[in-house]
Scaffold this motif. Structure first.
Motif, PDB file in Angstrom:
ATOM      1  N   LEU A 378       0.858  -1.184   0.000  1.00 44.46           N
ATOM      2  CA  LEU A 378       0.000   0.000   0.000  1.00 44.46           C
ATOM      3  C   LEU A 378       0.893   1.233   0.000  1.00 44.46           C
ATOM      4  O   LEU A 378       1.943   1.239   0.641  1.00 44.46           O
ATOM      5  CB  LEU A 378      -0.929  -0.042   1.219  1.00 44.46           C
ATOM      6  CG  LEU A 378      -1.914  -1.215   1.191  1.00 44.46           C
ATOM      7  CD1 LEU A 378      -2.643  -1.352   2.530  1.00 44.46           C
ATOM      8  CD2 LEU A 378      -2.919  -1.043   0.068  1.00 44.46           C
ATOM      9  N   PRO A 379       0.492   2.267  -0.708  1.00 36.07           N
ATOM     10  CA  PRO A 379       1.432   3.365  -0.993  1.00 36.07           C
ATOM     11  C   PRO A 379       1.783   4.209   0.227  1.00 36.07           C
ATOM     12  O   PRO A 379       0.998   4.369   1.142  1.00 36.07           O
ATOM     13  CB  PRO A 379       0.675   4.216  -2.013  1.00 36.07           C
ATOM     14  CG  PRO A 379      -0.753   3.901  -1.802  1.00 36.07           C
ATOM     15  CD  PRO A 379      -0.821   2.493  -1.317  1.00 36.07           C
ATOM     16  N   GLN A 380       2.986   4.729   0.220  1.00 34.68           N
ATOM     17  CA  GLN A 380       3.434   5.602   1.296  1.00 34.68           C
ATOM     18  C   GLN A 380       3.829   6.975   0.793  1.00 34.68           C
ATOM     19  O   GLN A 380       4.458   7.746   1.517  1.00 34.68           O
ATOM     20  CB  GLN A 380       4.617   4.950   2.031  1.00 34.68           C
ATOM     21  CG  GLN A 380       4.278   3.639   2.706  1.00 34.68           C
ATOM     22  CD  GLN A 380       3.356   3.782   3.921  1.00 34.68           C
ATOM     23  OE1 GLN A 380       2.869   4.870   4.213  1.00 34.68           O
ATOM     24  NE2 GLN A 380       3.121   2.682   4.609  1.00 34.68           N
ATOM     25  N   ASN A 381       3.506   7.275  -0.449  1.00 30.61           N
ATOM     26  CA  ASN A 381       3.781   8.614  -0.945  1.00 30.61           C
ATOM     27  C   ASN A 381       2.432   9.287  -1.209  1.00 30.61           C
ATOM     28  O   ASN A 381       2.104   9.678  -2.321  1.00 30.61           O
ATOM     29  CB  ASN A 381       4.623   8.529  -2.230  1.00 30.61           C
ATOM     30  CG  ASN A 381       5.117   9.884  -2.679  1.00 30.61           C
ATOM     31  OD1 ASN A 381       4.817  10.917  -2.056  1.00 30.61           O
ATOM     32  ND2 ASN A 381       5.864   9.912  -3.761  1.00 30.61           N
ATOM     33  N   HIS A 553       1.508   6.788   7.060  1.00 32.32           N
ATOM     34  CA  HIS A 553       2.543   7.798   6.855  1.00 32.32           C
ATOM     35  C   HIS A 553       2.160   8.857   5.850  1.00 32.32           C
ATOM     36  O   HIS A 553       2.888   9.138   4.889  1.00 32.32           O
ATOM     37  CB  HIS A 553       3.859   7.130   6.444  1.00 32.32           C
ATOM     38  CG  HIS A 553       4.335   6.173   7.487  1.00 32.32           C
ATOM     39  ND1 HIS A 553       4.946   6.579   8.652  1.00 32.32           N
ATOM     40  CD2 HIS A 553       4.233   4.831   7.573  1.00 32.32           C
ATOM     41  CE1 HIS A 553       5.200   5.517   9.396  1.00 32.32           C
ATOM     42  NE2 HIS A 553       4.792   4.442   8.773  1.00 32.32           N
TER      43      HIS A 553
ATOM     44  N   TYR B 121      11.998   4.751   0.764  1.00 33.73           N
ATOM     45  CA  TYR B 121      11.326   3.657   1.472  1.00 33.73           C
ATOM     46  C   TYR B 121      11.521   2.371   0.689  1.00 33.73           C
ATOM     47  O   TYR B 121      10.814   2.090  -0.274  1.00 33.73           O
ATOM     48  CB  TYR B 121       9.844   3.984   1.624  1.00 33.73           C
ATOM     49  CG  TYR B 121       9.002   2.843   2.175  1.00 33.73           C
ATOM     50  CD1 TYR B 121       7.771   2.537   1.606  1.00 33.73           C
ATOM     51  CD2 TYR B 121       9.424   2.075   3.261  1.00 33.73           C
ATOM     52  CE1 TYR B 121       6.971   1.505   2.106  1.00 33.73           C
ATOM     53  CE2 TYR B 121       8.643   1.040   3.761  1.00 33.73           C
ATOM     54  CZ  TYR B 121       7.424   0.759   3.179  1.00 33.73           C
ATOM     55  OH  TYR B 121       6.643  -0.257   3.677  1.00 33.73           O
ATOM     56  N   LEU B 128      10.577   4.907   7.316  1.00 35.06           N
ATOM     57  CA  LEU B 128       9.455   5.845   7.192  1.00 35.06           C
ATOM     58  C   LEU B 128       9.240   6.608   8.500  1.00 35.06           C
ATOM     59  O   LEU B 128       9.009   7.805   8.501  1.00 35.06           O
ATOM     60  CB  LEU B 128       8.173   5.087   6.851  1.00 35.06           C
ATOM     61  CG  LEU B 128       8.015   4.601   5.421  1.00 35.06           C
ATOM     62  CD1 LEU B 128       6.847   3.635   5.343  1.00 35.06           C
ATOM     63  CD2 LEU B 128       7.802   5.762   4.468  1.00 35.06           C
ATOM     64  N   GLU B 132      10.108  10.631   9.164  1.00 38.00           N
ATOM     65  CA  GLU B 132       8.892  11.365   9.527  1.00 38.00           C
ATOM     66  C   GLU B 132       9.145  12.151  10.816  1.00 38.00           C
ATOM     67  O   GLU B 132       8.745  13.304  10.966  1.00 38.00           O
ATOM     68  CB  GLU B 132       7.795  10.338   9.741  1.00 38.00           C
ATOM     69  CG  GLU B 132       6.407  10.874   9.981  1.00 38.00           C
ATOM     70  CD  GLU B 132       5.426   9.716  10.143  1.00 38.00           C
ATOM     71  OE1 GLU B 132       5.738   8.762  10.882  1.00 38.00           O
ATOM     72  OE2 GLU B 132       4.359   9.772   9.522  1.00 38.00           O
ATOM     73  N   ASN B 144       8.811  11.280   0.553  1.00 33.97           N
ATOM     74  CA  ASN B 144       8.770   9.817   0.684  1.00 33.97           C
ATOM     75  C   ASN B 144       8.864   9.216  -0.702  1.00 33.97           C
ATOM     76  O   ASN B 144       7.935   9.334  -1.494  1.00 33.97           O
ATOM     77  CB  ASN B 144       7.450   9.359   1.324  1.00 33.97           C
ATOM     78  CG  ASN B 144       7.522   9.294   2.832  1.00 33.97           C
ATOM     79  OD1 ASN B 144       8.564   9.602   3.426  1.00 33.97           O
ATOM     80  ND2 ASN B 144       6.444   8.901   3.459  1.00 33.97           N
ATOM     81  N   LEU B 145       9.975   8.574  -0.989  1.00 36.02           N
ATOM     82  CA  LEU B 145      10.122   7.896  -2.269  1.00 36.02           C
ATOM     83  C   LEU B 145       9.631   6.473  -2.057  1.00 36.02           C
ATOM     84  O   LEU B 145      10.293   5.657  -1.419  1.00 36.02           O
ATOM     85  CB  LEU B 145      11.594   7.943  -2.679  1.00 36.02           C
ATOM     86  CG  LEU B 145      12.012   7.444  -4.055  1.00 36.02           C
ATOM     87  CD1 LEU B 145      11.125   7.994  -5.146  1.00 36.02           C
ATOM     88  CD2 LEU B 145      13.455   7.862  -4.323  1.00 36.02           C
ATOM     89  N   ASP B 146       8.420   6.220  -2.519  1.00 35.76           N
ATOM     90  CA  ASP B 146       7.743   4.964  -2.228  1.00 35.76           C
ATOM     91  C   ASP B 146       8.170   3.895  -3.219  1.00 35.76           C
ATOM     92  O   ASP B 146       7.823   3.946  -4.398  1.00 35.76           O
ATOM     93  CB  ASP B 146       6.229   5.208  -2.305  1.00 35.76           C
ATOM     94  CG  ASP B 146       5.420   3.999  -1.899  1.00 35.76           C
ATOM     95  OD1 ASP B 146       4.233   3.955  -2.270  1.00 35.76           O
ATOM     96  OD2 ASP B 146       5.961   3.112  -1.205  1.00 35.76           O
ATOM     97  N   TYR B 164       6.088   3.607 -11.599  1.00 32.07           N
ATOM     98  CA  TYR B 164       5.748   4.377 -10.394  1.00 32.07           C
ATOM     99  C   TYR B 164       6.995   5.024  -9.794  1.00 32.07           C
ATOM    100  O   TYR B 164       6.996   6.215  -9.457  1.00 32.07           O
ATOM    101  CB  TYR B 164       5.083   3.432  -9.390  1.00 32.07           C
ATOM    102  CG  TYR B 164       4.654   4.018  -8.063  1.00 32.07           C
ATOM    103  CD1 TYR B 164       4.905   3.319  -6.877  1.00 32.07           C
ATOM    104  CD2 TYR B 164       3.968   5.230  -7.971  1.00 32.07           C
ATOM    105  CE1 TYR B 164       4.490   3.810  -5.644  1.00 32.07           C
ATOM    106  CE2 TYR B 164       3.561   5.730  -6.743  1.00 32.07           C
ATOM    107  CZ  TYR B 164       3.822   5.004  -5.591  1.00 32.07           C
ATOM    108  OH  TYR B 164       3.410   5.494  -4.365  1.00 32.07           O
ATOM    109  N   GLN B 168       8.150   9.035  -9.730  1.00 30.10           N
ATOM    110  CA  GLN B 168       8.476   9.715  -8.469  1.00 30.10           C
ATOM    111  C   GLN B 168       9.858  10.353  -8.530  1.00 30.10           C
ATOM    112  O   GLN B 168      10.082  11.425  -7.954  1.00 30.10           O
ATOM    113  CB  GLN B 168       8.418   8.737  -7.292  1.00 30.10           C
ATOM    114  CG  GLN B 168       7.000   8.320  -6.904  1.00 30.10           C
ATOM    115  CD  GLN B 168       7.053   7.320  -5.781  1.00 30.10           C
ATOM    116  OE1 GLN B 168       7.178   7.699  -4.617  1.00 30.10           O
ATOM    117  NE2 GLN B 168       6.986   6.046  -6.115  1.00 30.10           N
TER     118      GLN B 168
END
Lengths: 633, 422
Positions: A378-381, A553, B121, B128, B132, B144-146, B164, B168
């Motif tokens: 699940l995304p965190q950005n 987050h 991340y 994270l 934070e 946050n680079l997911d 994705y 980013q």
């Protein structure tokens, strides 16, 4: 055994509490409150909780047996003796419903000498029933048949506590006659020997059974349609959940009791039971925090919450796989798998809430090769313009996996229907939380918790029926507010505390206006809008319509802001941080929460728990001290 | 017998000097000098992009481990615990935050405040939280680079995942342009990516050397010397130079059949971070048995190059994305680590696996009991599981560790003798 008036009052109160809570979850303090006696006073008469149960059970049997002999004396007709037997039983228990519940359900919790003595009295009563039935000289029954008949009779006369309504079902005499007729002659035969199994019966009842059945079925169908929005054809009965509770007339307490029973059912049993009534169906377990259950439901599989073993499981095998500094829920969930309790669970959903949970997914994969293990990233950005496309693709990937699992294509209609159902159940849950926010005295956190948790162990259609009935039944309730502090609770979003601890918090003097128990199952602020693209609707809901959660987050708001805002909005007095031992994300969050709460001058208390705890005194007294300090500031 | 190489010990001197310069640069910036810094995490990071903007990359993990190695971690950890951090939180974070609130002064330099907090991340959920928290303590922009976790059957990232991450990175470029006031020099980025590629190539060749018998260096304890420039200076010319020198030196050692110990009696693979406060002591526990590490997973936290991946200057953003998605230890799943270790044991001809479980790092450690089960029961590899911590000095129980290590190698020795007789 004769009791003094005082003792009898206490036993009556104890029966009420045991009936409502179950033996294990009942607290002696609650019984003392109910009886209007001090705790010390109670212990003076009854040295232990087990002693109370023992005395209730033995007293009930003694009275019944005594009265039975009294009323049987002088009755020689064998059939009449059966009627007397049944009426004696019903008369006692309909006037002592709590005792009936307790004696039927709870004596298994006694042990040692207590157990033996109660069992002996039960045996005597059973033997008496065999003698009475034997007197009918129905020689076509063998000894085994006679035994089974007697026990079936007990089944019938004991179970009425779940459905009996005096205004509907008449008094004990009338019920006894009806049941005796049913037992002695069967459903189709009457005592005058006429069979009534044919449509052209000349029964002198006002409504024929055929018509009566039609009316009942009609009512049930109407309820079902209301729930699901279209004619019920594929899903089984609504309006009744297994166990006999007719929800449309059940009281709120009975519905909570039903929820309690469901929650006490081990998750593996729920899966097995569902599969028996849905041959070929698949079950998918969801580990905390949030899983897109609509996707699972749309596939036809049953989504259930696999939320650790609580305090029902000994961790014997998982200890060698996960270290001592890992939280209990990871280990107990693995234990469930290692001890074959999840054999009827076909798949598991895990997601990135923390590192141990993430590694757990891999350990599951290696150890249970037959299970379809899904790990969602699940995304965190959050807030990035890239996220929606990513999440839609992720959900589609998961959907493909589910299609493979169930062996059929999942259509948009399937998804929209599932979304509609879960929207409804979540809206109902939100309404209960509204009640707690506005008038917390009317609905305890424990009751609300049971209603939500039950939903993780049943099909959503049934959950909706339960919640709707509960919502209606709650309306009539009015309770005097107690002198308690208003609290927001945070950090229990994954491993769950035992119910006793939740109850303990409330009893120690808190109204919990809000909490994050089972947060993933209450994830959305409003309805998901499918709007022709249900997967995208779900994704958008996650990104912009979901509750605050520490595992998300979302950098768009500072971490503690939601908590401080919530406290102010709800006019809460304090915050309780209730975190599972070794819960990494909660422990990190605490550092920031503490700072923000101090800066906002909001009193707070940090407590630690483990799902497997059995002793709550320490936590209780910490909260009591905290409450006192707040009330007497 | 080769003549003593003229590169002898140059590696160590170079490393000291390079890292000294890096920490000096950091301190100058902290003391008000020009330039901007980006806080970043070691594992799977886009340092190439950061350096393309001339940001100085600062690694709180490296700062934490240096503090621990210099035995200064405890006061910082205690300070963080006073602030509300738990005894069960990762001690890297606690040491870093304690240091942050104590003026950011360390024995090796002063740490500047960040111009950018870049959270890459890659699997580690603590990353994270850590960043934070830093962003709450200091108002630098945070990104946050997911990076989606490796979660598919194939062990490969999906095309959607790569897209994705690349998108980013493009957003990150925009942010860096805003902060630095410069536009991205694409050619410069390519050059830096090429340097990373060369470094990866050299690092792989160095790692291959330990397949030989005897291994010319300890792939765990000596790797840490090389890891510092690899992580802090990847993408620079001097880093490539360092690895060229290191490779020559180690190759010479390999050809001279010399190793770190007088006699190599056991070849081991070590899993997990080292106990930084007690590195020397820990090393001695293995050296006394003639045990040399021929491979380690910890040396791949910053990147896994030995299985063929290279940064590609012709596809800079895409290869950076691939490095972050797939070619570092933390974004790969736990079963992939089993596989990585299995390859090490087999291809590097190891006698045993040593799992060093650290309380702070649940990413590495949670579930290592299952790992041991797999290696002993399914693969028949003798495995030792020991516990301490990577940062917190309170969790190192010397006597206990010694006993367990001694018992393990005694039994290994016994097995060897029995096998030799047979």
């Amino acid at each position: 055994m004769k009791h003094t008036k005082r003792e009898a009052e206490v036993l009556k109160a104890a029966a009420a509490v045991f009936a409502a809570r179950g033996f294990h979850q009942a607290s002696v303090r609650e019984i003392s409150n109910e009886a209007g006696i001090s705790l010390a006073g109670l212990y003076y008469y009854f040295p232990s909780k087990a002693d109370l149960l023992f005395r209730i059970a033995t007293s009930a049997f003694d009275v019944i047996l005594e009265k039975l002999e009294e009323t049987l004396a002088g009755v020689s007709d064998p059939e009449e003796r059966v009627r007397v037997f049944i009426q004696n039983h019903l008369e006692f228990f309909l006037n002592h419903m709590n005792e009936m519940k307790v004696v039927t359900r709870e004596p298994g919790f006694l042990d040692g000498e207590f157990r033996e003595i109660v069992a002996e009295k039960q045996r005597r009563y059973y033997v008496r029933s065999i003698e009475i039935l034997g007197g009918l000289n129905a020689t076509h029954w063998s000894a085994e048949g006679l035994r089974a008949s007697a026990l079936s009779l007990f089944g019938m006369i004991n179970w009425i506590f779940t459905w009996y309504r005096p205004e509907k079902d008449g008094d004990a005499k009338r019920m006894a006659d009806q049941m005796a007729d049913l037992f002695l002659y069967g459903f189709v035969q009457h005592k005058n020997g006429v069979r009534h199994g044919r449509p052209n019966s000349d029964e002198n009842a006002s409504v024929s059974t055929v018509q009566a059945a039609a009316v009942i079925q009609q009512n049930l169908l109407k309820e079902q349609e209301k729930i699901s929005g279209h004619p019920s054809c594929t899903r089984p009965r609504a309006g009744e959940i297994s166990g006999g509770t007719n929800m449309s007339t059940a009281s709120f307490e009975e519905l909570i009791e039903r929820a309690r029973q469901i929650v006490a059912t081990p998750v593996g049993e729920v899966a097995s039971e569902w599969k028996r009534s849905h041959p070929g169906g698949k079950v998918v377990g969801c580990f905390p925090v949030y899983s897109p259950v609509e996707l699972i439901h749309a596939s036809g599989a049953l989504p259930i919450g696999v939320i650790g073993g609580g305090n029902q499981i000994e961790i014997a095998h998982a200890d060698s796989r996960f270290q001592s500094f890992v939280c209990s829920i990871v280990k107990s969930t693995l234990e469930l798998g290692l001890t074959e309790k999840l054999k009827d669970v076909d798949g598991m959903f895990f997601q990135s809430i923390c590192d141990p949970a993430r590694n757990l997914a891999s350990v599951f994969k290696r150890n249970f090769p037959k299970m379809a293990i899904e790990y969602l990233h699940l995304p965190q950005n959050m807030g990035s313009p890239r996220v929606e496309e990513y999440l839609v693709a992720e959900y589609r990937r998961v959907l493909n996996g589910l299609q493979e699992l169930v062996g059929r294509t999942i259509t948009d209609q399937d998804l929209e229907r599932s979304i509609g159902l879960y929207n409804r159940s979540r809206a109902l849950v939100r309404s209960f939380y509204e009640v707690r926010r506005k008038s917390p005295e009317r609905l305890s956190t424990a009751e609300c918790y049971l209603l939500v948790r039950a939903g993780t162990l049943m099909p959503v259609e049934e959950h909706i029926a339960l919640l709707e009935a509960a919502r209606v039944a709650l309306d009539g309730r009015s309770v005097k507010p107690k002198d308690r502090i208003r609290v927001v609770l945070e950090c229990s979003f994954c491993e769950q505390p035992p119910l006793e601890l939740i109850e303990g918090l409330e009893e120690a003097g808190c109204y919990l206006l809000d909490d994050d128990f089972l947060l993933g199952w209450r994830w959305f602020l409003g309805d998901i809008v499918a709007d022709g693209d249900p997967v995208r609707g779900l994704a958008r809901g996650y990104l912009d319509g979901s509750v605050y959660s520490g595992v998300k987050h979302d950098l768009r708001t500072p971490k503690a802001k939601h908590l401080v805002d919530k406290v102010r909005e709800m006019k809460a007095d304090a915050v309780v941080i209730l975190a599972a031992k070794f819960c990494e994300p909660a422990l990190f969050d605490y550092a920031l929460y503490r700072k923000a709460l101090d800066e906002a001058s909001i009193p707070h208390l940090a407590l630690e728990f483990e799902e497997k705890m059995w002793v709550f005194d320490k936590a209780r007294s910490e909260v009591e001290t905290f409450v006192e300090s707040m009330l007497f500031e | 017998m080769a003549e003593p190489t003229k590169y002898q010990e140059q590696m160590h001197l170079m490393q000291k000097e390079m890292m000294g310069r890096y920490f000096d640069e950091m301190t100058r910036m902290a003391e008000g000098g020009p330039g901007q810094s980006a806080y970043m995490l070691i594992s799977g990071n886009p340092v190439e992009l950061v350096r393309a903007f001339d940001f100085l990359p600062i690694y709180p993990e490296v700062n934490a481990l240096q503090i621990a190695a210099k035995k200064q971690a405890l006061p910082f950890i205690l300070k963080a615990e006073e602030m509300g951090y738990s005894i069960d939180n990762c001690a890297y974070v606690k040491a870093d935050i304690g240091c942050f609130f104590s003026g950011r002064e360390t024995p090796f330099g002063t740490i500047p405040l960040p111009s950018l907090i870049l959270c890459n991340y890659v699997g580690c959920n603590v990353y994270l939280q850590w960043f934070e928290h830093l962003a709450e303590y200091y108002p630098a922009p945070i990104f946050n680079l997911d990076v989606p976790f490796v979660r598919t059957e194939s062990g490969e990232p999906r095309p959607e995942d790569i897209t994705y991450v690349v998108r980013q990175l493009e957003d990150l470029i925009e942010l860096c342009e805003k902060i630095s006031g410069k536009t991205l020099d694409y050619k410069k980025l390519q050059k830096i990516v090429a340097l990373s590629g060369e470094t990866g190539e050299l690092w792989s060749k160095i790692k291959e050397l330990t397949q030989r018998t005897p291994s010319p260096f300890d792939a765990y304890f000596d790797s840490v010397t090389m890891m510092a420039p690899l992580y802090c200076l990847r993408g620079t010319e001097e880093c490539v130079k360092f690895f060229e020198v290191s490779y020559k030196e180690l190759l010479a050692k390999a050809e001279a059949k010399t190793g770190p110990l007088p006699e190599e009696r056991f070849r081991i693979v070590i899993e997990g971070p080292p106990p930084w406060p007690y590195l020397r002591t820990f090393r001695d526990m293995f050296s006394k048995w003639g045990a040399v590490a021929v491979a380690s997973t910890y040396s791949t936290v910053g990147g896994l190059w030995e299985f063929g991946f290279r940064h590609d200057p012709l596809r800079p953003l895409e290869s950076i994305a691939q490095h972050m998605l797939q070619w570092n230890v933390t974004n790969r799943n736990f079963l992939q680590r089993y596989e990585q270790l299995r390859r090490y044991v087999e291809e590097w001809s190891a006698d045993a696996l040593v799992i060093h479980s650290v309380k702070s790092c649940r990413l590495f450690s949670a579930g290592q009991g299952d790992m041991r089960e797999y290696f002993t029961k399914e693969l028949g590899v003798p495995t030792l599981l020991i516990e301490s911590d990577l940062e917190d000095p309170r969790y190192f129980s010397e006597a206990q560790l010694k006993n367990r290590i001694d018992a393990f190698f005694e039994s290994l020795e016994h097995k060897k003798l029995v096998a030799a007789k047979a």
